[in-house]
Design a protein around this motif. Structure first.
Motif, short mmCIF file in Angstrom:
data_model
loop_
_atom_site.label_atom_id
_atom_site.label_comp_id
_atom_site.label_asym_id
_atom_site.label_seq_id
_atom_site.Cartn_x
_atom_site.Cartn_y
_atom_site.Cartn_z
N VAL A 105 40.83 18.90 23.76
CA VAL A 105 39.87 19.82 24.42
C VAL A 105 39.58 19.58 25.76
CG1 VAL A 105 37.96 20.95 23.48
CG2 VAL A 105 39.63 20.19 21.91
N PHE A 106 39.18 20.50 26.53
CA PHE A 106 38.31 20.32 28.09
C PHE A 106 37.68 20.50 28.31
CE2 PHE A 106 42.93 20.38 28.89
CZ PHE A 106 43.53 19.16 29.77
N GLN A 107 36.70 19.75 28.36
CA GLN A 107 34.51 19.67 28.38
C GLN A 107 35.46 21.42 29.05
OE1 GLN A 107 32.89 16.66 29.94
NE2 GLN A 107 31.18 17.66 29.31
N ASP A 183 36.33 16.35 24.22
CA ASP A 183 35.23 15.94 25.12
C ASP A 183 34.09 17.05 25.00
OD1 ASP A 183 33.94 14.47 27.36
OD2 ASP A 183 35.32 15.33 29.08
N ASP B 334 39.04 18.20 34.73
CA ASP B 334 37.86 18.34 34.47
C ASP B 334 37.84 17.67 32.41
OD1 ASP B 334 35.59 17.82 35.39
OD2 ASP B 334 35.04 19.55 36.06
N THR B 335 38.04 16.99 32.66
CA THR B 335 38.26 16.20 30.77
C THR B 335 37.31 17.12 30.42
OG1 THR B 335 39.88 14.89 31.55
CG2 THR B 335 39.13 15.66 28.89
#
Ligand SMILES: Nc1ncnc2c1ncn2[C@@H]1O[C@H](COP(=O)(O)OP(=O)(O)O)[C@@H](O)[C@H]1O
Ligand SMILES: [Mg+2]
Lengths: 240, 335
Positions: A105-107, A183, B334-335
């Motif tokens: 899960v990307f920020q 994240d 951009d995790t």
């Protein structure tokens, strides 16, 4: 503060599994370009079926560590073993197959704006070559579970921040990964929804997925007894 | 796009539907966006120009070739009038003599009326040929492949009829051959230039259109798509764009030729049209013309598809390169 490399084999279940942990870090260090070392001498395991929070102040390197776990960055020094493979020796064309075993899960969510919520969540299955009919019911059920049952035909630009977050989480979960990386997954939702998402992660963990949640939300971490990995000044402390 | 929750949109959600219907799955690469349409437009223009050039060049080449063959298909025997010469008999003799040579096919004596018509522009109507010392002609068609021995024919003629003069148009034909060659050469040069311009434009326009889709490549890559899968999705998309564009361009070019040919046919008698026909030949899309258009479309389709594939593969390669070289951090997720 007590610092020790946290070797933990998720209880009795570990006996049923192959001997090696999902991920193993050994003296890992990382710097970006010519900059300072962001991570120093990291040695730890992510055991199978484990559940942990990764925490630390902003800029401590949580996102960087998740990138290392997701194989999108290689360490400047040290050894990382993922699914019992040393990652510096993995050829490029095998990466997709390994990534399929990891949900992330990307920020910033990284949803595709031209696909509906349903299509975004189904994307991992679609790129694995599955037929739509074979997964439709599963995707709809998961969407209902994360509270997006009424939003399946909506495009991401119309979704609220919290809805996007839930869609991103659903996409990471849909193929039942062996390892889930998230994240700041509760950064955009209110406390009740945060609790609901946390219980979703716990449920997934009960079904056998190892979970790493990067967060600086103390109230979230207080809700579960779980392993805590705390990053500060490039070092990692683990509290089991 | 971090937060900014839109609660209004959330509450306005369509509610109370027992079983939500899912729309037919959309393609992974968005079907129509601004850069895609721009690419289609560029491809249409380039295909149009390339087909037009191809048509024009093959027309001019065909005309140049026909100048040459038409003239070299004929020789003329000219007989100057003389007091002690029976003109009609001399004409017959000259024709018969010429036809005894291998390589000749047919001989025609230009009769008085036809000669008068030929001279009309200069001498006016209603002139009496017999009054004037006008030379008369015999036109002999020859086999271009194995022409007769001109010098032997010339010699035999001058022995029998001293007033006869054989013109094999050699000087003319030589000049025309040189001119036709130059024309064809220039035409081929123009064709090569236009096609090179087309290749470069299509390649760079495709790359430009792809650059807006980098985030899609990245997301697909990170949800576990193999490079070949991602590439084939983009290939499909760009193949469609290029086919649409090049079809439009090729169709317009064919239409242009059809209209020009129609105009030429309608105004066949006017001096402008005659001049155009003499210089450029007839505007007609023969079988080769359509073949050229189809070939251009195929070339464009292959170019676009390959460029898309190559660019996507390269993008994925760059994404993975970051992985092995932390100093290249410009494209990190951009995790
Ligand atoms: N792509 C990058 N290039 C250079 N430096 C970076 C990059 N990403 C992060 N950093 C630096 O690494 C440090 C850790 O960042 P990050 O891992 O994002 O921390 P966190 O997620 O804990 O806030 C920060 O000092 C940040 O400036
Ligand atoms: Mg971060």
């Amino acid at each position: 503060m007590r610092r020790r490399p946290g070797y933990c084999h998720g209880g009795g279940r570990a006996l049923l599994e192959p001997g090696w942990p999902l991920i193993h870090f050994e003296n890992v260090g990382l710097r970006y370009g010519m900059g300072p070392e962001i991570l120093r001498d990291l040695t730890f395991d992510i055991p199978r079926r484990s559940f942990q929070f990764l925490t630390g102040p902003s800029g401590a390197g949580k996102t960087t560590l998740l990138r290392l776990l997701f194989l999108s960055l290689q360490p400047t020094r040290g050894i990382i073993r993922t699914f019992d493979r040393e990652i510096s020796t993995i050829p490029r064309d095998e990466l997709p197959m390994l990534r399929r075993r990891i949900g992330i899960v990307f920020q910033d969510f990284r949803l595709l704006d031209h696909l509906t919520t349903y299509e975004n969540v189904a994307l991992p299955l679609r790129v694995r070559g599955k037929e739509e009919a074979s997964y439709r019911a599963d995707v709809l059920e998961l969407l209902k579970w994360v509270g997006l049952g009424e939003r399946i035909n909506v495009l991401p630009p119309v979704l609220s921040g919290g809805e996007k977050q839930r869609a991103a989480i659903a996409r990471a979960l849909i193929d039942r990964p062996e390892l889930l990386l998230a994240d700041e997954p509760t950064g955009n939702v209110d406390p009740p929804m945060a609790r609901r998402l946390l219980s979703l992660f716990l449920e997934l963990n009960r079904l056998g997925t190892a979970v790493v949640i990067a967060t600086h939300d103390l109230s979230l971490m207080d809700q579960v007894e779980a392993r805590r990995m705390i990053l500060s000044q490039g070092r990692l402390d683990i509290y089991d | 796009m971090t937060d900014a929750p839109r609660e209004t949109a959330e509450t306005a959600a369509p509610a109370r539907r027992p079983e939500m219907r899912v729309r037919p799955t959309a393609p992974i690469v968005p079907p129509a966006n601004v850069s895609g349409r721009a690419l289609m437009f560029v491809i249409a223009i380039m295909a149009f120009l390339a087909c037009l050039t191809f048509g024009a060049v093959s027309m001019v080449r065909a005309t140049a070739a026909s100048w040459q063959s038409q003239i070299s298909r004929e020789i003329t025997i000219q007989i100057k009038p003389d007091d002690n010469l029976d003109m009609e008999q001399a004409l017959k003799d000259a024709r018969d003599l010429a036809l005894t040579f291998a390589g000749t096919r047919d001989g025609t004596i230009v009769d008085k009326a036809a000669t008068a018509r030929l001279l009309e522009p200069w001498l006016g109507e209603g002139l009496d040929i017999d009054e004037l010392p006008v030379p008369r002609l015999v036109i002999v068609t020859i086999d271009e492949q194995s022409p007769p021995d001109f010098s032997a024919m010339r010699k035999a003629l001058s022995e029998k009829i001293p007033q006869a003069f054989l013109d094999d148009h050699r000087t003319w034909v030589d000049r025309l051959v040189a001119m036709a060659r130059t024309t064809a050469f220039i035409g081929t040069g123009v064709l090569v230039l236009v096609f090179s311009a087309m290749v470069l434009t299509v390649v760079f326009a495709t790359r430009g259109a792809l650059s807006g889709n980098r985030h899609i490549v990245e997301v697909l890559h990170f949800v576990g798509a193999e490079a070949s899968f991602v590439a084939s999705e983009f290939q499909k998309h760009f193949l469609l764009i290029s086919l649409k564009g090049s079809f439009a361009g090729g169709f317009l070019a064919a239409l242009f030729f059809a209209i020009a040919g129609f105009w030429q046919g309608r105004s066949i008698a006017t001096p402008q049209s005659d001049q155009a026909t003499a210089l450029f030949g007839t505007f007609s899309m023969g079988f080769t013309g359509y073949l050229g258009i189809v070939a251009t479309m195929v070339v464009i389709a292959i170019l676009t598809t390959l460029t898309a594939r190559f660019t996507v593969m390269r993008t994925i390669y760059e994404i993975d390169l970051v992985r092995s070289d932390p100093s290249r951090t410009d494209q990190l997720p951009d995790t």
